[in-house]
Design a protein around this motif. Structure first.
Motif, mmCIF file in Angstrom:
data_model
loop_
_atom_site.group_PDB
_atom_site.id
_atom_site.type_symbol
_atom_site.label_atom_id
_atom_site.label_comp_id
_atom_site.label_asym_id
_atom_site.label_seq_id
_atom_site.Cartn_x
_atom_site.Cartn_y
_atom_site.Cartn_z
ATOM 1 N N ARG A 246 0.815 -1.214 0.000
ATOM 2 C CA ARG A 246 0.000 0.000 0.000
ATOM 3 C C ARG A 246 0.845 1.257 0.000
ATOM 4 N N LEU A 247 2.017 1.193 0.631
ATOM 5 C CA LEU A 247 2.760 2.383 1.002
ATOM 6 C C LEU A 247 3.186 3.254 -0.177
ATOM 7 N N SER A 248 3.913 2.679 -1.121
ATOM 8 C CA SER A 248 4.469 3.508 -2.196
ATOM 9 C C SER A 248 3.398 4.130 -3.086
ATOM 10 N N ALA A 308 5.950 11.398 -12.480
ATOM 11 C CA ALA A 308 5.911 10.541 -13.672
ATOM 12 C C ALA A 308 6.988 9.469 -13.603
ATOM 13 N N TRP A 309 8.181 9.856 -13.146
ATOM 14 C CA TRP A 309 9.293 8.890 -13.030
ATOM 15 C C TRP A 309 8.961 7.795 -12.023
ATOM 16 N N CYS A 310 8.475 8.170 -10.847
ATOM 17 C CA CYS A 310 8.147 7.182 -9.822
ATOM 18 C C CYS A 310 7.004 6.285 -10.278
ATOM 19 N N ALA A 311 6.003 6.866 -10.936
ATOM 20 C CA ALA A 311 4.881 6.067 -11.436
ATOM 21 C C ALA A 311 5.361 5.014 -12.426
ATOM 22 N N GLU A 312 6.294 5.386 -13.288
ATOM 23 C CA GLU A 312 6.841 4.427 -14.255
ATOM 24 C C GLU A 312 7.553 3.282 -13.552
ATOM 25 N N VAL A 313 8.264 3.594 -12.463
ATOM 26 C CA VAL A 313 8.938 2.550 -11.692
ATOM 27 C C VAL A 313 7.912 1.591 -11.094
ATOM 28 N N LEU A 314 6.864 2.139 -10.479
ATOM 29 C CA LEU A 314 5.827 1.286 -9.889
ATOM 30 C C LEU A 314 5.139 0.432 -10.949
ATOM 31 N N GLU A 323 12.186 5.035 -4.553
ATOM 32 C CA GLU A 323 11.712 6.059 -5.484
ATOM 33 C C GLU A 323 10.551 6.856 -4.901
ATOM 34 N N SER A 324 9.635 6.171 -4.191
ATOM 35 C CA SER A 324 8.496 6.897 -3.612
ATOM 36 C C SER A 324 8.940 7.782 -2.455
ATOM 37 N N SER A 325 9.972 7.372 -1.716
ATOM 38 C CA SER A 325 10.523 8.249 -0.674
ATOM 39 C C SER A 325 11.108 9.510 -1.292
ATOM 40 N N MET A 326 11.849 9.343 -2.369
ATOM 41 C CA MET A 326 12.436 10.498 -3.044
ATOM 42 C C MET A 326 11.348 11.424 -3.576
ATOM 43 N N ALA A 327 10.331 10.835 -4.189
ATOM 44 C CA ALA A 327 9.248 11.640 -4.739
ATOM 45 C C ALA A 327 8.491 12.371 -3.634
ATOM 46 N N LYS A 328 8.221 11.675 -2.530
ATOM 47 C CA LYS A 328 7.465 12.276 -1.451
ATOM 48 C C LYS A 328 8.207 13.472 -0.862
ATOM 49 N N VAL A 329 9.508 13.330 -0.642
ATOM 50 C CA VAL A 329 10.300 14.438 -0.101
ATOM 51 C C VAL A 329 10.327 15.602 -1.085
ATOM 52 N N ALA A 330 10.669 15.306 -2.328
ATOM 53 C CA ALA A 330 10.828 16.370 -3.322
ATOM 54 C C ALA A 330 9.518 17.104 -3.569
ATOM 55 N N VAL A 331 8.430 16.358 -3.713
ATOM 56 C CA VAL A 331 7.148 16.973 -4.061
ATOM 57 C C VAL A 331 6.563 17.742 -2.874
ATOM 58 N N SER A 332 6.578 17.147 -1.685
ATOM 59 C CA SER A 332 5.980 17.847 -0.543
ATOM 60 C C SER A 332 6.734 19.127 -0.226
ATOM 61 N N GLU A 375 12.187 14.227 7.081
ATOM 62 C CA GLU A 375 13.428 13.801 7.719
ATOM 63 C C GLU A 375 13.533 12.281 7.820
ATOM 64 N N VAL A 376 12.405 11.588 8.046
ATOM 65 C CA VAL A 376 12.423 10.125 8.112
ATOM 66 C C VAL A 376 12.782 9.537 6.757
ATOM 67 N N HIS A 377 12.216 10.096 5.693
ATOM 68 C CA HIS A 377 12.542 9.597 4.354
ATOM 69 C C HIS A 377 14.011 9.849 4.012
ATOM 70 N N LYS A 378 14.530 11.014 4.382
ATOM 71 C CA LYS A 378 15.942 11.296 4.114
ATOM 72 C C LYS A 378 16.843 10.352 4.901
ATOM 73 N N TRP A 379 16.467 10.074 6.149
ATOM 74 C CA TRP A 379 17.227 9.142 6.975
ATOM 75 C C TRP A 379 17.237 7.757 6.326
ATOM 76 N N SER A 380 16.076 7.324 5.815
ATOM 77 C CA SER A 380 15.990 6.034 5.142
ATOM 78 C C SER A 380 16.869 6.008 3.892
ATOM 79 N N LEU A 381 16.854 7.099 3.147
ATOM 80 C CA LEU A 381 17.694 7.176 1.945
ATOM 81 C C LEU A 381 19.178 7.171 2.308
ATOM 82 N N ALA A 382 19.536 7.838 3.397
ATOM 83 C CA ALA A 382 20.936 7.842 3.834
ATOM 84 C C ALA A 382 21.379 6.438 4.231
ATOM 85 N N LYS A 383 20.487 5.680 4.890
ATOM 86 C CA LYS A 383 20.825 4.294 5.231
ATOM 87 C C LYS A 383 21.072 3.469 3.979
#
Length: 398
Positions: A246-248, A308-314, A323-332, A375-383
């Motif tokens: 459900r998440l992404s 559009a990029w993230c949707a294509e990945v899904l 990809e959805s973490s990146m999109a969520k951070v960038a878009v919000s 910040e949680v998404h960035k932390w996840s991406l850093a991991k």
């Protein structure tokens, strides 16, 4: 719209999107000052009235086709951006959260019997739903870290008994379908429940910055809720796996809807700047104002492209977690900049409720927290960066 999103999308998605946009602009926008809009969201009477109009216009639940199949994520983006042009649009078209994500999950994981009983009323627009996962932070419960879940479930004969507390449960008041997450000895579990249920008690509706979601955001006590075993979604211990399904898509559909709202806010601010005269010329001709609107166009286009990029990945079948973490951070973050500039361009009018610009600012500010804070998404991406480095090097940083 200031640009045509989804030019490369399918003909069917373009046709659906055109109908949705016309419906929102002609039928739904006039409802934006309806007296049935309250601090805790629109009244259910209003939601059903709007859905009746969407049903008549052929745009109710437009992302799910008559045969039950779901538009691709790329096609969904083309449609949901249009439904977001008004805060009431997703409610009317039945593309709102949490229902849209819950419908997607049930379509993927639910048994045929569960889909008939719980999914079909949601798709028809007759039932709203709620997703009971987040718990009170002050009690150390699950929030951005779902592994901290304290709500428990135990098997008693052919029923599961659930106890716990939930918080920030969107739309719980007035919902007819609930998805409740709890923890068994096997791990996380999900249950489908009919609402209301006397064992699920609303202790209060929180006063929050946003006001677009019917039922608001509730604090809930669950006391000895008994759920038949056949209403468990999937199997015991697999709840986090289903949450990932459900998440992404749910993260990305938030981006879609709020991009539509930001586009509308920018339209209003641009119109204001071109009409309003100050110091001998239109506001837009002052660089301080014109440059803000130029920055808005840049941010809106970047949001369009990353969605559009993230949707294509899904659409490849990938979970798209990164990809959805990146999109969520960038878009919000970008849409918040857009909304903030719109308020600034309009001055006093931007902080009044004469237009939806003020509401867009509030709704989009909340988006930076919902479905995981930036910040949680960035932390996840850093991991992930460190994990990839370790895998490539075969060593860890000393």
């Amino acid at each position: 719209m200031s640009f045509e999103y989804g030019a490369a999308s399918s003909d069917r998605a373009q046709a659906i999107a055109a109908r949705v946009e016309a419906f929102i602009r002609e039928t739904i926008i006039p409802y934006e000052h309806d007296p049935r809009l309250g601090a805790h969201g629109p009244a259910d009477e209003l939601v059903q009235e709007l859905r009746g109009k969407a049903r008549s216009a052929g745009v109710l639940t437009p992302h799910i086709l008559d045969d039950g199949s779901h538009l691709s994520q790329s096609e969904t983006a083309t449609v949901l951006i249009r439904s977001g042009l008004s805060p009431l649009g997703p409610l009317a078209c039945n593309t709102m959260a949490p229902d849209e994500g819950n419908m997607y999950l049930l379509g993927k994981v639910g048994s045929p019997e569960q889909r008939t009983r719980f999914l079909e009323p949601m798709v028809s627009g007759a039932a709203r739903s709620a997703f009971f996962m987040t718990e009170p932070a002050e009690e150390g419960g699950a929030g951005s870290d779902p592994s901290m879940m304290k709500t428990t479930c135990r098997l008693d004969g052919n029923h599961w008994v659930i106890n716990g507390r939930k918080k920030f449960i969107t739309g719980a008041e007035g919902a007819k379908v609930g998805i409740v997450m709890a923890k068994s000895t096997d791990g996380a579990c999900m249950f489908l429940v009919d609402l209301p249920d006397p064992a699920i008690r609303t202790t209060r509706i929180l006063d929050t910055i946003d006001s677009s979601m019917p039922g608001g955001h509730a604090e809930i006590d669950i006391v000895d809720l008994r759920v038949p075993s056949d209403q468990m979604l999937g199997v015991s211990g697999e709840g986090f796996k289903y949450a990932q399904v459900r998440l992404s898509p749910a993260r990305l559909s938030h981006c879609m809807r709020w991009l539509g709202l930001a586009i509308r806010a920018n339209e209003i601010a641009s119109d204001y700047a071109c009409r309003r005269q100050a110091f001998g010329k239109a506001l837009v001709d002052h660089e301080g104002v014109g440059f803000m609107l130029a920055d808005n166009l840049i941010d809106l286009k970047q949001c369009e492209l990353i969605i559009a990029w993230c949707a294509e990945v899904l659409d490849t079948g990938s979970l798209g977690t990164v990809e959805s973490s990146m999109a969520k951070v960038a878009v919000s973050d970008a849409l918040f900049r857009v909304a903030d500039r719109c308020v600034q361009v309009m001055g006093g009018s931007g902080v009044s409720r004469d237009t939806i610009v003020e509401q867009a600012f509030r709704e989009i500010r909340a988006f930076r927290i919902y479905d995981g804070p930036t910040e949680v998404h960035k932390w996840s991406l850093a991991k992930k960066i460190k994990r990839d480095w370790v895998n490539a090097r075969g060593s860890v940083v000393q």
